[in-house]
Write a protein that holds these residues in place. Structure first.
Motif, PDB file in Angstrom:
ATOM      1  N   HIS A   1       1.493   8.071   2.647  1.00  0.00           N
ATOM      2  CA  HIS A   1       0.360   7.884   2.985  1.00  0.00           C
ATOM      3  C   HIS A   1      -0.437   9.127   2.946  1.00  0.00           C
ATOM      4  CE1 HIS A   1       1.317   3.652   3.986  1.00  0.00           C
ATOM      5  NE2 HIS A   1       2.003   3.900   4.728  1.00  0.00           N
TER       6      HIS A   1
ATOM      7  N   MET B   1       2.907   1.636  -4.654  1.00  0.00           N
ATOM      8  CA  MET B   1       1.920   2.896  -4.185  1.00  0.00           C
ATOM      9  C   MET B   1       2.163   3.899  -5.139  1.00  0.00           C
ATOM     10  SD  MET B   1      -0.158   2.235  -1.724  1.00  0.00           S
ATOM     11  CE  MET B   1      -0.647   3.561  -0.833  1.00  0.00           C
TER      12      MET B   1
ATOM     13  N   ARG C   1      -3.190  -5.688  -0.189  1.00  0.00           N
ATOM     14  CA  ARG C   1      -2.794  -6.551   0.635  1.00  0.00           C
ATOM     15  C   ARG C   1      -2.647  -7.790   0.517  1.00  0.00           C
ATOM     16  NH1 ARG C   1      -6.923  -5.871   3.917  1.00  0.00           N
ATOM     17  NH2 ARG C   1      -5.944  -4.310   5.233  1.00  0.00           N
TER      18      ARG C   1
ATOM     19  N   GLU D   1     -10.740   1.762   0.326  1.00  0.00           N
ATOM     20  CA  GLU D   1     -10.570   0.464   0.948  1.00  0.00           C
ATOM     21  C   GLU D   1     -10.538  -0.868   0.022  1.00  0.00           C
ATOM     22  OE1 GLU D   1      -9.901  -1.539   4.334  1.00  0.00           O
ATOM     23  OE2 GLU D   1     -10.294   0.584   4.120  1.00  0.00           O
TER      24      GLU D   1
ATOM     25  N   THR E   1      -3.400   8.594  -1.140  1.00  0.00           N
ATOM     26  CA  THR E   1      -4.888   8.257  -0.561  1.00  0.00           C
ATOM     27  C   THR E   1      -5.495   7.211  -1.358  1.00  0.00           C
ATOM     28  OG1 THR E   1      -5.721   9.968  -1.811  1.00  0.00           O
ATOM     29  CG2 THR E   1      -5.159  10.406   0.475  1.00  0.00           C
ATOM     30  N   ILE E   2      -5.988   6.177  -0.630  1.00  0.00           N
ATOM     31  CA  ILE E   2      -6.387   4.895  -1.483  1.00  0.00           C
ATOM     32  C   ILE E   2      -7.855   4.566  -0.907  1.00  0.00           C
ATOM     33  CG2 ILE E   2      -5.070   3.549   0.103  1.00  0.00           C
ATOM     34  CD1 ILE E   2      -4.626   1.542  -2.067  1.00  0.00           C
TER      35      ILE E   2
ATOM     36  N   ARG F   1      -6.886  -0.983  -1.109  1.00  0.00           N
ATOM     37  CA  ARG F   1      -6.393  -1.460  -0.030  1.00  0.00           C
ATOM     38  C   ARG F   1      -6.294  -2.947   0.144  1.00  0.00           C
ATOM     39  NH1 ARG F   1      -4.494   1.684   3.921  1.00  0.00           N
ATOM     40  NH2 ARG F   1      -5.769   3.332   3.355  1.00  0.00           N
ATOM     41  N   ARG F   2      -7.481  -3.597   0.091  1.00  0.00           N
ATOM     42  CA  ARG F   2      -7.559  -5.054   0.229  1.00  0.00           C
ATOM     43  C   ARG F   2      -6.960  -6.027  -0.858  1.00  0.00           C
ATOM     44  NH1 ARG F   2     -13.136  -4.020   1.848  1.00  0.00           N
ATOM     45  NH2 ARG F   2     -13.702  -4.369  -0.465  1.00  0.00           N
TER      46      ARG F   2
END
Length: 511
Positions: free
Chosen positions: A442, A473, A456, A449, A446-447, A452-453
């Protein structure tokens, strides 16, 4: 009279100093070797006896006792022939020279000629670290040992030649390592420009080469899977000097250094047949030797027709792929060999090979397809970072006279991405994105937002495991490095998820 000189032994990838002692005393003529010698070492007695007589030296008709210390380590191979003979000549006064700073290795012929042996490079490194100054090796191994700085490596062709040197006549000259001299290569390097079409597969292999990721290619027969895999070494990043040394040590022990080679500068490409045994892949034997996965260290291990490999052979790869090393345990010792490889696998989508083909019908039933795919376990599939479909190539692409992008151009981009990773992981011992440990994931990946959605949603819909998510990742991080982006953005995440589209659960659901 007792004499003493030094040789070297091997235990796995590490070499150790062996003290060779010779004692000649009164008694019934015999020749005993003690100090835990293997069968090849015991047979040295006959080679030493014949070589001494055929070279014109006097063989002592006495009780001869040779000791190889330390006595608790197994001594294997014919590497001790030359030091045993030299210790015997020294104890009889036929050679009078100070050999305290010398190391001797070599196999004898009955005529006194000295034959090449395995493992010269790790022995030379260990001899230098132990404080020795002169290293006498078979002439054919001298260029290999000369790689080590600060150690004089003398090429010896015969016992008489070595005896003359030690007695001050016809002095030998140490071998010189030329960093610019041409070295042997494993195979001719093939170019990506030979491959017609397949832009998606080429892009996937470029990403894999940039981050050191494992790849699974799936496609019908004749779509170019093997052709692509064999050209992968041409776009891999340049080897560092440390990688060259480590790779050469493994091939030195295995006796597979290309003819005329000193230091291996090209990344290995190993492609074992699907009938290979688990021991052939991982290494082993009564005298543990490196297997295919270690011989591919710092290079590519290509498994064509992956489902045809035995289940045991495939499963033996799982732990080495995670740890980057393989441990071989035997009753008398446990040895470890490094195996940091890019695993590239290829397979058909079904037994007949034409499931999903645009023109050829598949003759397999759903049960046959399911059984075929189930030969690859979920844990192994998780460890393959990139899954890519290799579609059949159309006539227009095959008949086109337009030249595809050459490997040299792709390699420039790969080297730039690796340079970013080298700067990122400086001082950590991590070589590429595929080796990022969980504790740093992590911090490094670094990602945004929005990305990230997206991840998910992909995690939920594809039913990815935790390991598969980590792979996504890492692949996204490599794609971002190719773009020169400090953060993983939405396009990078989308492309990385695309390379998990053949995850087992998703694939079986589509069937």
């Amino acid at each position: 009279m007792i004499s003493r000189l030094f040789s070297m032994g091997l235990l796995g990838l590490e070499a150790f100093v062996v003290e060779v002692e010779a004692d000649i005393s009164k008694g019934l003529p015999c020749f005993d070797i003690v100090g835990l010698p293997g069968m090849a070492v015991k047979e040295s007695r006959e080679r030493v006896r014949a070589a001494i007589k055929n070279c014109g030296f006097e063989y002592p008709v006495s009780r001869i006792t040779m000791n190889l210390a330390p006595a608790d380590k197994k001594k294997e191979g014919p590497v001790y022939d030359l030091p045993l003979l030299m210790a015997l000549l020294q104890s009889t006064g036929q050679i009078q020279a100070n050999t305290d700073d010398c190391v001797f290795i070599g196999e004898l012929s009955l005529t006194g000629a000295i034959r090449p042996v395995r493992g010269v490079l790790p022995m030379a490194i260990a001899a230098k670290e132990a404080g020795f100054y002169r290293f006498f090796v078979p002439a054919e191994n001298a260029r290999e040992g000369a790689v080590v700085e600060g150690l004089e490596v003398y090429p010896v062709a015969s016992v008489q030649e070595l005896a003359d040197h030690l007695n001050g006549r016809n002095l030998l000259h140490p071998a010189v390592f030329d960093n610019n001299e041409p070295t042997g290569s494993f195979e001719p390097v093939l170019d990506f420009s030979d491959v017609r079409g397949q832009p998606e597969a080429k892009r996937a292999l470029e990403i894999a080469a940039s981050g050191g990721h494992n790849v699974l290619m799936i496609g019908p027969p004749g779509s170019g899977k093997s052709m692509l895999a064999k050209r992968l070494p041409s776009i891999l990043p340049d080897m560092t000097f440390a990688e060259m040394i480590e790779t050469t040590k493994i091939h030195s022990i295995a006796g597979t250094i290309p003819n005329g080679g000193t230091l291996i500068r090209t990344r290995p490409f190993r492609s074992p047949h699907h009938t290979v045994s688990p021991v052939g892949l991982s290494g082993g034997g009564s005298i543990p030797r490196p297997g295919e996965i270690s011989l591919a260290h710092n290079g590519v291990l290509f498994l064509d027709e992956l489902p045809e490999f035995s289940r045991m052979a495939m499963e033996v790869l799982r732990q080495p792929m995670e740890d980057g090393k393989v441990s071989i345990s035997r009753a008398n010792a446990t040895v470890s060999y490094p195996c940091s490889v890019m695993l590239v696998a290829a397979m058909n989508p079904c037994p007949c090979g034409y499931f999903g083909h645009p023109t050829k019908p598949c003759t397999c039933s759903p049960t046959m397809v399911s059984r075929y795919l189930s030969r690859i376990s979920g844990p192994l599939l998780d460890r393959l970072d990139i899954h890519v479909e290799v579609a059949p190539v159309g006539f227009d692409e095959l008949s086109s006279c337009e030249k595809a992008e050459p490997s040299a151009e792709v390699r420039k981009r790969v080297n730039r991405a690796r340079q970013i990773q080298n700067e990122r992981f400086a001082g950590t011992g991590i070589s590429c994105n595929a080796r990022i440990p969980a504790s740093m994931l992590h911090e490094v990946c670094t990602i945004t937002e929005e990305a990230r959605r997206l991840l998910r949603e992909a995690f939920t819909q594809l039913g990815l495991s935790a390991r598969a998510f980590d792979r996504v990742m890492k692949v996204a991080r490599t794609i971002a490095d190719l773009d020169g982006s400090p953060k993983i953005e939405t396009p990078h995440a989308m492309e990385a998820v695309q390379y998990r589209s053949l995850d087992r659960r998703y694939w079986m659901r589509e069937l």
